[in-house]
Scaffold this motif. Structure first.
Motif, PDB file in Angstrom:
ATOM      1  N   GLN A  14       0.839  -1.168   0.143  1.00  0.00           N
ATOM      2  CA  GLN A  14       0.173  -0.068   0.016  1.00  0.00           C
ATOM      3  C   GLN A  14       0.741   1.244  -0.244  1.00  0.00           C
ATOM      4  N   GLN A  15       1.884   1.359   0.768  1.00  0.00           N
ATOM      5  CA  GLN A  15       2.779   2.191   0.574  1.00  0.00           C
ATOM      6  C   GLN A  15       3.663   2.553  -0.431  1.00  0.00           C
ATOM      7  N   LYS A  18       0.902   4.034  -2.799  1.00  0.00           N
ATOM      8  CA  LYS A  18       0.634   5.418  -2.233  1.00  0.00           C
ATOM      9  C   LYS A  18       1.818   6.358  -2.943  1.00  0.00           C
ATOM     10  N   TYR A  30      -4.899   6.790   2.789  1.00  0.00           N
ATOM     11  CA  TYR A  30      -4.584   5.425   3.103  1.00  0.00           C
ATOM     12  C   TYR A  30      -4.704   5.651   4.909  1.00  0.00           C
ATOM     13  N   GLU A  32      -4.683   5.080   8.753  1.00  0.00           N
ATOM     14  CA  GLU A  32      -3.812   4.362   9.601  1.00  0.00           C
ATOM     15  C   GLU A  32      -4.329   4.410  11.038  1.00  0.00           C
ATOM     16  N   GLU A  48      -0.780   0.689  11.792  1.00  0.00           N
ATOM     17  CA  GLU A  48      -1.230  -0.208  11.052  1.00  0.00           C
ATOM     18  C   GLU A  48      -2.301   0.202  10.070  1.00  0.00           C
ATOM     19  N   ALA A  49      -2.518  -0.284   8.821  1.00  0.00           N
ATOM     20  CA  ALA A  49      -3.436   0.210   7.784  1.00  0.00           C
ATOM     21  C   ALA A  49      -4.978  -0.226   8.513  1.00  0.00           C
ATOM     22  N   PRO A  52      -6.319  -3.128   5.390  1.00  0.00           N
ATOM     23  CA  PRO A  52      -5.281  -3.764   4.805  1.00  0.00           C
ATOM     24  C   PRO A  52      -5.657  -4.041   3.250  1.00  0.00           C
ATOM     25  N   ILE A  55      -6.630   1.306  -0.554  1.00  0.00           N
ATOM     26  CA  ILE A  55      -6.319   2.878  -0.851  1.00  0.00           C
ATOM     27  C   ILE A  55      -7.463   3.572  -1.324  1.00  0.00           C
ATOM     28  N   GLU A 101     -10.040   9.486  12.311  1.00  0.00           N
ATOM     29  CA  GLU A 101      -8.481   8.964  12.265  1.00  0.00           C
ATOM     30  C   GLU A 101      -7.946   9.906  13.253  1.00  0.00           C
TER      31      GLU A 101
END
Length: 164
Positions: A14-15, A18, A30, A32, A48-49, A52, A55, A101
């Motif tokens: 994912q990173q 992104k 994204y 986290e 952590e995502a 998971p 995105i 978030e």
């Protein structure tokens, strides 16, 4: 006008996805969450995502790259689709996720102190009083309960206990 879509990414990338999407001037979200884990016997806070392998991306159809270009970005598998069309995520959902978030849901002070008496509310030991010993990973705790006049060490899911 910007529309939000959901991308499915390769496992653990994912990173990377992104970063490559942002290099193409695509807005990414994204989410986290910071969680506490026990890693090699030590308590650590790690990011952590929240979802998971997924995105959210914001696209302005007049200026954004094509869906094909996005799908061929490193780390991206494909769009999440319904009926063959990429699913357009409601903007209100993205706004709610961004608001949530910013709140820290995990409060380490909620864990009882070693030696504190707690009650088990469900599971095989429901109704027993127990003495809290220590956490056992993310979701369980080690407790002492008295069975037949002897203290026994048990591992219990944290959802099955009530902190007093």
């Amino acid at each position: 006008m910007e529309s939000w879509y959901l991308l499915y990414c390769k496992r653990g990338e994912q990173q990377r996805a992104k970063m490559h999407l942002e290099n193409q001037s695509i807005g990414c979200y994204y989410p986290e969450v910071e969680v506490e884990k026990i890693v090699r016997g030590k308590r650590k806070r790690v990011l952590e995502a929240l979802f998971p392998s997924y995105i959210f991306i914001g696209l302005d159809m007049s200026t954004s790259p094509s869906f094909t270009t996005i799908r061929s970005t490193r780390g991206v598998m494909d769009f999440v689709r319904f009926g063959g069309q990429p699913y357009q995520v409601p903007v209100s959902l993205i706004e709610q996720l961004k608001q949530c978030e910013n709140h820290d849901d995990l409060d380490c002070t909620q864990l009882p102190q070693s030696g504190q008496v707690i009650q088990i509310k469900s599971g095989q030991f429901a109704g027993f009083d127990a003495i809290y010993q220590e956490p056992d990973g993310e979701k369980r705790s080690i407790l002492f309960i008295t069975l037949i006049n002897q203290q026994v060490k048990v591992k219990v899911d944290n959802n099955d206990v009530v902190w007093r």
